[in-house]
Design a protein around this motif. Structure first.
Motif, PDB file in Angstrom:
ATOM      1  N   LYS A  77     -27.152  -0.830 -10.919  1.00 44.48           N
ATOM      2  CA  LYS A  77     -26.562  -0.901 -12.440  1.00 44.48           C
ATOM      3  C   LYS A  77     -27.681   0.024 -13.361  1.00 44.48           C
ATOM      4  O   LYS A  77     -27.542   0.126 -14.385  1.00 44.48           O
ATOM      5  CB  LYS A  77     -26.627  -2.310 -12.972  1.00 44.48           C
ATOM      6  N   LYS A  78     -28.496   0.689 -12.613  1.00 44.79           N
ATOM      7  CA  LYS A  78     -29.517   1.740 -12.987  1.00 44.79           C
ATOM      8  C   LYS A  78     -28.585   3.023 -13.724  1.00 44.79           C
ATOM      9  O   LYS A  78     -27.664   3.410 -13.174  1.00 44.79           O
ATOM     10  CB  LYS A  78     -30.614   2.207 -12.306  1.00 44.79           C
ATOM     11  N   ALA A  79     -29.201   3.533 -14.808  1.00 42.56           N
ATOM     12  CA  ALA A  79     -28.746   4.939 -15.409  1.00 42.56           C
ATOM     13  C   ALA A  79     -28.931   5.636 -14.440  1.00 42.56           C
ATOM     14  O   ALA A  79     -29.973   5.643 -13.636  1.00 42.56           O
ATOM     15  CB  ALA A  79     -29.421   4.885 -16.832  1.00 42.56           C
ATOM     16  N   VAL A  80     -28.326   6.945 -14.364  1.00 36.55           N
ATOM     17  CA  VAL A  80     -28.344   8.078 -13.646  1.00 36.55           C
ATOM     18  C   VAL A  80     -29.810   8.780 -13.381  1.00 36.55           C
ATOM     19  O   VAL A  80     -30.495   9.300 -12.480  1.00 36.55           O
ATOM     20  CB  VAL A  80     -27.326   9.208 -13.893  1.00 36.55           C
ATOM     21  N   ASP A  81     -30.800   8.723 -14.504  1.00 38.70           N
ATOM     22  CA  ASP A  81     -32.189   9.153 -14.564  1.00 38.70           C
ATOM     23  C   ASP A  81     -33.069   8.287 -13.963  1.00 38.70           C
ATOM     24  O   ASP A  81     -34.225   8.596 -13.643  1.00 38.70           O
ATOM     25  CB  ASP A  81     -32.521   9.365 -15.894  1.00 38.70           C
ATOM     26  N   ARG A  82     -32.456   6.978 -13.460  1.00 35.99           N
ATOM     27  CA  ARG A  82     -33.434   5.868 -12.614  1.00 35.99           C
ATOM     28  C   ARG A  82     -32.829   5.855 -11.197  1.00 35.99           C
ATOM     29  O   ARG A  82     -33.358   4.853 -10.494  1.00 35.99           O
ATOM     30  CB  ARG A  82     -33.504   4.645 -13.600  1.00 35.99           C
ATOM     31  N   ARG A  83     -32.000   6.747 -10.605  1.00 36.34           N
ATOM     32  CA  ARG A  83     -31.634   6.604  -9.369  1.00 36.34           C
ATOM     33  C   ARG A  83     -31.008   8.048  -8.863  1.00 36.34           C
ATOM     34  O   ARG A  83     -31.051   8.776  -9.762  1.00 36.34           O
ATOM     35  CB  ARG A  83     -30.578   5.434  -9.312  1.00 36.34           C
ATOM     36  N   LEU A  84     -30.712   8.085  -7.587  1.00 36.77           N
ATOM     37  CA  LEU A  84     -30.290   9.559  -7.040  1.00 36.77           C
ATOM     38  C   LEU A  84     -28.937   9.657  -7.871  1.00 36.77           C
ATOM     39  O   LEU A  84     -28.120   8.611  -8.072  1.00 36.77           O
ATOM     40  CB  LEU A  84     -30.164   9.067  -5.568  1.00 36.77           C
ATOM     41  N   ASP A  85     -28.669  10.818  -8.282  1.00 44.78           N
ATOM     42  CA  ASP A  85     -27.397  11.143  -8.661  1.00 44.78           C
ATOM     43  C   ASP A  85     -27.150  12.906  -8.550  1.00 44.78           C
ATOM     44  O   ASP A  85     -28.264  13.554  -7.997  1.00 44.78           O
ATOM     45  CB  ASP A  85     -27.466  10.880 -10.421  1.00 44.78           C
ATOM     46  N   PRO A  86     -25.760  13.275  -8.587  1.00 49.61           N
ATOM     47  CA  PRO A  86     -25.708  14.447  -8.394  1.00 49.61           C
ATOM     48  C   PRO A  86     -26.610  15.854  -9.297  1.00 49.61           C
ATOM     49  O   PRO A  86     -26.581  16.719  -8.566  1.00 49.61           O
ATOM     50  CB  PRO A  86     -24.169  15.020  -8.702  1.00 49.61           C
ATOM     51  N   GLY A  87     -27.076  15.395 -10.321  1.00 46.53           N
ATOM     52  CA  GLY A  87     -27.934  16.557 -10.908  1.00 46.53           C
ATOM     53  C   GLY A  87     -29.456  16.391 -10.600  1.00 46.53           C
ATOM     54  O   GLY A  87     -30.286  17.218 -11.001  1.00 46.53           O
ATOM     55  N   ASP A  88     -29.484  15.916  -9.361  1.00 47.95           N
ATOM     56  CA  ASP A  88     -31.048  15.797  -9.063  1.00 47.95           C
ATOM     57  C   ASP A  88     -31.322  17.035  -8.097  1.00 47.95           C
ATOM     58  O   ASP A  88     -32.529  17.291  -7.559  1.00 47.95           O
ATOM     59  CB  ASP A  88     -31.440  14.476  -8.109  1.00 47.95           C
ATOM     60  N   ALA A  89     -30.552  17.809  -7.623  1.00 46.48           N
ATOM     61  CA  ALA A  89     -30.677  18.924  -6.577  1.00 46.48           C
ATOM     62  C   ALA A  89     -29.481  19.818  -6.987  1.00 46.48           C
ATOM     63  O   ALA A  89     -28.666  19.511  -7.308  1.00 46.48           O
ATOM     64  CB  ALA A  89     -30.712  18.583  -5.176  1.00 46.48           C
ATOM     65  N   VAL A  90     -29.350  21.067  -6.233  1.00 42.70           N
ATOM     66  CA  VAL A  90     -28.597  21.997  -6.171  1.00 42.70           C
ATOM     67  C   VAL A  90     -27.545  21.457  -5.459  1.00 42.70           C
ATOM     68  O   VAL A  90     -26.140  21.361  -5.638  1.00 42.70           O
ATOM     69  CB  VAL A  90     -29.042  23.316  -5.412  1.00 42.70           C
ATOM     70  N   PHE A  91     -27.774  20.562  -4.207  1.00 43.05           N
ATOM     71  CA  PHE A  91     -26.661  19.909  -3.456  1.00 43.05           C
ATOM     72  C   PHE A  91     -27.273  18.665  -3.124  1.00 43.05           C
ATOM     73  O   PHE A  91     -28.186  18.425  -2.599  1.00 43.05           O
ATOM     74  CB  PHE A  91     -26.276  20.616  -2.277  1.00 43.05           C
ATOM     75  N   VAL A  92     -26.442  17.464  -3.490  1.00 44.71           N
ATOM     76  CA  VAL A  92     -26.943  16.166  -3.252  1.00 44.71           C
ATOM     77  C   VAL A  92     -25.727  15.376  -2.451  1.00 44.71           C
ATOM     78  O   VAL A  92     -24.638  15.498  -2.947  1.00 44.71           O
ATOM     79  CB  VAL A  92     -27.138  15.247  -4.630  1.00 44.71           C
ATOM     80  N   GLU A  93     -26.412  14.811  -1.299  1.00 43.40           N
ATOM     81  CA  GLU A  93     -25.238  14.111  -0.398  1.00 43.40           C
ATOM     82  C   GLU A  93     -25.747  12.630  -0.218  1.00 43.40           C
ATOM     83  O   GLU A  93     -27.057  12.554  -0.270  1.00 43.40           O
ATOM     84  CB  GLU A  93     -24.990  14.772   0.939  1.00 43.40           C
ATOM     85  N   ALA A  94     -25.050  11.944   0.163  1.00 47.54           N
ATOM     86  CA  ALA A  94     -25.216  10.612   0.572  1.00 47.54           C
ATOM     87  C   ALA A  94     -24.392   9.905   1.704  1.00 47.54           C
ATOM     88  O   ALA A  94     -23.277  10.367   1.812  1.00 47.54           O
ATOM     89  CB  ALA A  94     -25.451   9.493  -0.730  1.00 47.54           C
ATOM     90  N   ILE A  95     -25.006   9.111   2.533  1.00 49.31           N
ATOM     91  CA  ILE A  95     -24.471   8.437   3.838  1.00 49.31           C
ATOM     92  C   ILE A  95     -24.570   7.029   3.226  1.00 49.31           C
ATOM     93  O   ILE A  95     -25.478   6.337   3.208  1.00 49.31           O
ATOM     94  CB  ILE A  95     -24.716   8.953   4.992  1.00 49.31           C
TER      95      ILE A  95
END
Length: 439
Positions: A185-203
Motif C-alpha cells: 500500500k506504499k506510494a510509488v516513491d516508497r517502493r519500486l515503480d516504473p519511474g525508477d530506471a530507464v527499464f524496470v522489470e519484475a518477476i
C-alpha cells in the motif's frame, strides 16, 4: 566461489590481496543491526573467484573495476538467520560467464537479519550508501545508463530508492519477487515503480505471501499464477514456511537459470491469469508490443527500446525444475451434443516417446467452444497422441460426449507459423486413445 577472509587471492596474475567475504553471523552483529555495516564486493572476469572490497575510492582505484564495462549490482533481502544467501555465488558466476561485466555484491547482512520491521527501517540508509557507491563508480568512468540493479525481495525496493534518487536515469532494474509486506500500500516513491530506471522489470512468484501482487515495472512477469509454483508443496504444518520460501525464491532461481540456459522464457501480456489460462491472450500484440517479452539479459526484455509500456502484466507457465522453460499450447474444443448436465473430462497429451505428458482437466458445460492454455515440459518434442477419459462418479455414469474437433497449437500464434494438430469427430463414452494429425 569466494575463499574465506584471510586467504590470499590471485588478482591480475599476482598474489596481492585477501579475498573479501560476507560478514559472519553473530549475535553481536544482530544486536547492532541499527548499524548497517554495508560491504561492497567486486567480481570481474579477472577475479571471478576472489571478490575485492570496493568500500571507498581507494578500494576502487586498487581493484579490477572497469568503468567502460556494464555494472550489475546484486542486493539480497531479509535474512532470518543471518547467513549468506546460498544463491549469491551462482548468480554472480552466471552473470560473469554471460557478459564481460563488473558484478558488485551488496552485503547488508547485519541490517537485514532477525526482525523484518528493522530491516525495512534500514532501507533508506542502505539506499543512500548504494547511491554513494554508484556516484563513486561514475567518477571512475561509469555512466548512469550502464548500471543494472538486481534486487531480491526487500532488495528490489532498495533498487527503487536508488533509482528514484538518480531520477530514473539508471539503465535497468530487475526486481525478483519484490517484497509485499509493508509495501503493498506504499506510494510509488516508497517502493519500486516504473519511474525508477530507464527499464524496470519484475518477476513475481509469491504474490500472496512474501511478494507484492501489483505490477511495479514496465513489464511484470507472473510465473504461473504469480503465487503457487510447481514443485513447492505443503505436506505438513512444519513445512509451510519452507513452502512459502520455495515460492518466494523461485523468481531468483528461475532468473539465474535464464542467464545460464538458452531456452526461452517468454511470457504473454494479459490483463489477468484467468484470461491467459482460458486462451484469451495467445499472441503478444498488446498495446504497442509486437513480441513476447522474455526473462533474462536481453535489452528491454527483448522488446524494442522505443517501447515504453508501464505496468504490463505478462504470464508464463513453468516446469518444477531447472531450466523451468516449457512450451505453451492452446487447446481448443468444439463440442457437439453434451447432454443436460456438467461433465468432467481428463485429457492426457503425450510426446513422441510417450514419456513426457501434459494433463488437462475440463468441466464440460453448455459452452460449445472451449479454450485452455497448457504447458509441455519436453522442449524438443511434439505432442503426438491424446488420451481422453470421462470422469464419472460411482452414482452416475457420464453420458457420451461428442467432440466435433480438438485442436492443439503451439503458442504464440503471432510469432511464428505453427502447424496445428487436430482430431475430428470423436465420441467418448469412457476412454479414447487417438493420434493427433496435422489439421
Amino acid at each position: 566461489m569466494e575463499q574465506a577472509v584471510g586467504e590470499s587471492g590471485i588478482v591480475n596474475g599476482n598474489i596481492s590481496q585477501n579475498c573479501s567475504e560476507f560478514q559472519s553471523y553473530s549475535w553481536r552483529n544482530i544486536l547492532r543491526r541499527s548499524e548497517l555495516n554495508v560491504q561492497f564486493m567486486l567480481l570481474t572476469r579477472r577475479n571471478a573467484e576472489c571478490a575485492q572490497f570496493i568500500n571507498d575510492g581507494n578500494d576502487i582505484e586498487n581493484s579490477n573495476f572497469n568503468g567502460s564495462l556494464p555494472t550489475k549490482i546484486i542486493m539480497h533481502g531479509f535474512r532470518l538467520t543471518g547467513s549468506k544467501p546460498s544463491w549469491i555465488d551462482d548468480m554472480a558466476k552466471e552473470l560473469i560467464n554471460a557478459m564481460d561485466v563488473n558484478v558488485v555484491i551488496v552485503d547488508w547482512i547485519v541490517g537485514a537479519t532477525a526482525l523484518y520491521s528493522s530491516a525495512v527501517d534500514n532501507l533508506d540508509n542502505l539506499g543512500e550508501e548504494v547511491g554513494t557507491l554508484i556516484q563513486s563508480l561514475i567518477i571512475h568512468g561509469s555512466t548512469r545508463e550502464s548500471f543494472h540493479l538486481i534486487g531480491i525481495s526487500l532488495g528490489a525496493h532498495v533498487a527503487g530508492y536508488v533509482g528514484h534518487a538518480f531520477e530514473g536515469k539508471l539503465g535497468r532494474i530487475t526486481g525478483l519477487d519484490p517484497a509485499g509486506p509493508k509495501f503493498s500500500k506504499k506510494a510509488v516513491d516508497r517502493r519500486l515503480d516504473p519511474g525508477d530506471a530507464v527499464f524496470v522489470e519484475a518477476i513475481h512468484s509469491d504474490s500472496d505471501y512474501f511478494g507484492i501482487s501489483q505490477p511495479v515495472g514496465h513489464i511484470d512477469f507472473y510465473l504461473n499464477d504469480g503465487k503457487d509454483q510447481p514443485g513447492c508443496t505443503r505436506r505438513s504444518i512444519s513445512s509451510v514456511y519452507k513452502h512459502v520460501v520455495c515460492d518466494h525464491m523461485r523468481a531468483v532461481h528461475l532468473y539465474i537459470s535464464s542467464i545460464k540456459n538458452h531456452c526461452p522464457l517468454a511470457a504473454f501480456p494479459c490483463l489477468s491469469y484467468e484470461l491467459f489460462i482460458n486462451g484469451q491472450c495467445v499472441g503478444c500484440q498488446y498495446l504497442s508490443l509486437r513480441h513476447c517479452p522474455r526473462i533474462g539479459l536481453l535489452d528491454h526484455a527483448g522488446l524494442r527500446a522505443t517501447i515504453q509500456p508501464r505496468e504490463i502484466k505478462a504470464f508464463l507457465l513453468t516446469s518444477n525444475h531447472a531450466p523451468f522453460c516449457v512450451k505453451h499450447f492452446l487447446v481448443e474444443l468444439i463440442l457437439g451434443e453434451i447432454g443436460t448436465r456438467n461433465q468432467r473430462v481428463e485429457m492426457t497429451f503425450l510426446s513422441n516417446n510417450y514419456k513426457q505428458r501434459s494433463k488437462l482437466r475440463l468441466l464440460i458445460t453448455n459452452k460449445r467452444i472451449m479454450k485452455k492454455v497448457i504447458s509441455h515440459d519436453a522442449i524438443l518434442e511434439n505432442m503426438t497422441v491424446v488420451n481422453i477419459k470421462l470422469l464419472s462418479t460411482w452414482r452416475q455414469k457420464a453420458p457420451v460426449i461428442h467432440i466435433e474437433m480438438l485442436r492443439i497449437t503451439e503458442l504464440p500464434l503471432n510469432d511464428r507459423e505453427t502447424q496445428s494438430r487436430c482430431i475430428n469427430n470423436m465420441e467418448i463414452n469412457e476412454v479414447l486413445f487417438q493420434e493427433l494429425v496435422n489439421c
